[in-house]
Enzyme design. Structure first.
Site, PDB file in Angstrom:
ATOM      1  N   LYS A 248      -3.993  50.575 -27.654  1.00 17.36           N
ATOM      2  CA  LYS A 248      -4.815  49.370 -27.548  1.00 17.36           C
ATOM      3  C   LYS A 248      -6.151  49.724 -26.889  1.00 17.36           C
ATOM      4  CE  LYS A 248      -2.644  47.859 -23.175  1.00 17.36           C
ATOM      5  NZ  LYS A 248      -1.716  46.913 -22.547  1.00 17.36           N
ATOM      6  N   HIS A 261     -10.572  38.301 -21.307  1.00 16.32           N
ATOM      7  CA  HIS A 261      -9.705  37.234 -20.825  1.00 16.32           C
ATOM      8  C   HIS A 261     -10.504  35.952 -20.596  1.00 16.32           C
ATOM      9  CE1 HIS A 261      -7.293  40.795 -19.807  1.00 16.32           C
ATOM     10  NE2 HIS A 261      -6.260  39.999 -19.909  1.00 16.32           N
ATOM     11  N   ASP A 334      -3.781  41.155 -29.217  1.00 20.01           N
ATOM     12  CA  ASP A 334      -3.759  40.932 -27.774  1.00 20.01           C
ATOM     13  C   ASP A 334      -3.391  39.458 -27.576  1.00 20.01           C
ATOM     14  OD1 ASP A 334      -4.015  41.353 -25.057  1.00 20.01           O
ATOM     15  OD2 ASP A 334      -5.994  42.273 -25.190  1.00 20.01           O
TER      16      ASP A 334
END
Length: 614
Positions: A248, A261, A334
């Protein structure tokens, strides 16, 4: 045969072989012949014909569920604490993991410490068994792919007494592919013993931006080839322990100043820069046989001028990852709860667009009901075809078959006790970590400290929340380790932003010490940690600084005569730093990223490869 070694009954005991076979009767019948799955001895190729037959018997609702990997609160699949029941009702509309499986037939569940899934090894094993039992007890029930983020270093969901290793940048400082492979092998064995078969690690991002707020020390470093080598080695280690690893975050999250985020980051690499900087670790992971690749919620205009996040980009996921790089494994998003993927489209559109882009697993949507129904309706309305779902489900089932989940999805307490946090595993973690501690500055040979000349130490500095389920706080761990090594060390936490009063208290305490060890954490130009260190230096006492996260701190504190970098503040890294300070081991790590001058970021203060020894 039943395992009664734990001396317990009920949900804590391993289901009998007869129970397993009865619960998986339909699946086992379809897959039993032809060596289609592997036992603990090694993998074998899944039989697509039999897997397709399984898919053909699934309802549309069951197919949609197989695409989702979802969080759930609680230490038990059927009897969580009331607070976790309340959280599940609020966020998912069910009381327990078993109810979620019955309603949505999800193909995977992700564990988090904050969701109370990972209290202790036996509990984790029991939760995993409870999840499998609940899913396999359903009509046409399939085993569940349990996953977690166990990167080690600053991101890990399973804490002590499991073995915790240094994080990726520390491993990059060690530079040993053998160590990276050993880390993957041991970490994989322990996760498998807990019933966790998919790990969202290693990080394949090349951290070329010191200001990167989300990757940083989670990356092996800034050199694409070095990162590629270590990624491939770790993948091979996980592969040898028969769990799925995950590279990732594709197409590469290493050069951003924004945290996905909280917002949607842009990476402005040209196509050539992407091929040179970001692609090599993912290419290496694919060549090493990586089982899954996680997408990034980032925009790379050079790869997709539509400026869709990569998670939703068909040119990136299908055009580049599938077609150009030739990857045919599982693609997992994700977390779909992150703002980076929610900025441009609504929560009902994100899962549909991700599937259209080429994704196979939809991870942790903010609302499972909204996302699940969105995919279901997209098929019913003709926007997605059932064949498209079948394509992804086949990849997911291939991975489940390869991992042995159809043959025996359960784990035992005896297996946990034989594997998790064993003395040999812990010793190996210590030895690997000792090869990562990096000595950046050592003017006048201040280090190692002498127990005879400087017997009394004061340990001060930042005490961020302890990562990875370790004991912490950093000052306490360092002081304890130094005391065990023969010093008399006292800990005084001053925090990441010490006040004038706190600084004064530390300076006063230094008066009774022979030397001071100060832990620094992400020191910036205006950080009051600088004031703390400068005033400690003004006492005339020897000061040893330890950067317990980013190694860049040293650029802001030029007056420190001895500076170590640990790349994280987990116990294993701090104990290794203590052994280096005491001279029990020589520092062997070298910088895997350059440290730029604070007054001239275009100039390297310490280049990649810098590292002193005794």
């Amino acid at each position: 045969m039943p395992d009664s070694s734990n001396g317990s009954t009920g949900s804590t005991a391993r289901p009998s072989r007869r129970t397993v076979l009865a619960a998986t009767a339909g699946v086992t019948t379809a897959l039993a012949a032809g060596g289609t799955v592997h036992a603990a001895t090694g993998p074998s190729a899944p039989d697509d014909r039999k897997l397709r037959a399984l898919i053909s018997r699934m309802t549309l609702e069951e197919k949609v569920g197989q695409l989702f990997v979802m969080r759930v609160y609680g230490h038990s699949a059927t009897d969580p604490d009331q607070a976790d029941i309340d959280a599940n009702l609020k966020e998912i509309g069910v009381r327990t993991a078993a109810e979620m499986l019955a309603r949505y037939r999800v193909g995977g569940i992700i564990y988090f410490a904050w969701a109370h899934n990972t209290r202790d090894p036996h509990q984790i094993a029991d939760l995993s068994n409870g999840i499998q039992k609940a899913s396999l007890g359903l009509p046409r029930g399939l085993p569940v792919l349990v996953s977690t983020d166990q990167e080690h270093g600053i991101v890990a969901r399973v804490g002590e007494p499991a073995t915790l290793f240094p994080g990726a940048m520390a491993v990059g400082a060690g530079g040993s592919r053998a160590d990276a492979r050993t880390l993957g092998r041991i970490a994989g064995l322990e996760l498998r013993a807990l019933g966790i078969r998919q790990n969202y690690s290693p990080v394949a991002d090349v951290n070329v931006n010191p200001a990167n707020p989300v990757i940083g020390v989670r990356s092996f470093g800034s050199d694409p080839q070095s990162v590629a080598d270590l990624v491939a080695a770790e993948v091979k280690g996980y592969e040898s322990s028969h769990i799925a690893s995950t590279a990732k975050h594709f197409p590469g999250h290493g050069d951003t100043v924004d945290d996905s985020h909280a917002k949607l980051p842009y990476i402005h690499h040209t196509r050539d820069q992407w091929e040179q900087l970001d692609a090599p670790p993912f290419e290496a992971a694919i060549a090493a046989g990586i089982d899954s690749i996680m997408t990034a919620h980032i925009v790379v205009p050079a790869l997709d001028p539509s400026e869709d996040p990569a998670t939703l980009s068909r040119p990136i996921l299908t055009g580049i990852l599938r077609e150009e790089l030739g990857y045919d494994g599982v693609v997992v998003t994700d977390s779909l709860g992150m703002e980076g993927v929610r900025t441009k489209y609504g929560d009902d559109r994100v899962p549909v667009l991700a599937l259209k882009a080429g994704v196979d697993q939809l991870l942790n949507p903010p609302s499972l009901d909204v996302a699940w129904n969105a995919v279901l309706n997209a098929v019913r309305d003709g926007e997605l075809t059932e064949d498209r779902l079948d394509e992804s489900i086949l990849r997911v089932l291939r991975m489940k078959a390869k991992l042995g989940l159809f043959k025996d999805p359960y784990v035992t307490h005896a297996g946990v006790d034989r594997t998790v946090g064993t003395r040999s595993h812990l010793a190996t973690a210590d030895r690997i970590t000792e090869r990562t501690t990096t000595l950046l500055v050592n003017e006048g040979g201040l280090l190692p400290l002498s127990r005879r000349r400087t017997p009394k130490l004061l340990v001060v500095g930042a005490d961020p929340a302890s990562p990875s389920g370790t004991t912490g706080p950093p000052t306490g761990v360092l002081a304890g380790a130094l005391t065990e090594l023969g010093f008399t060390a006292t800990a005084l936490s001053t925090g990441t932003a010490p006040s004038a009063a706190t600084v004064a208290k530390a300076v006063a305490a230094a008066g009774d010490a022979d030397a001071v060890v100060v832990a620094t954490y992400n020191v910036g130009t205006s950080s009051s940690q600088k004031t703390l260190v400068e005033q400690l230096l003004a006492t005339g006492k020897p000061v040893v600084a330890v950067a317990v996260r980013n190694p860049y701190d040293v650029a802001h504190l030029p007056g420190v005569a001895a500076y170590l970098a640990t790349y994280s503040w987990t116990d294993v890294e701090l104990r290794a730093a203590a052994r280096v300070i005491a001279g029990k081991v020589d520092p062997r790590g070298t910088l895997p990223v350059p440290v730029q001058r604070a007054d001239d970021p275009s100039t390297a203060l310490y280049p990649v490869g810098h590292g002193l020894t005794y």
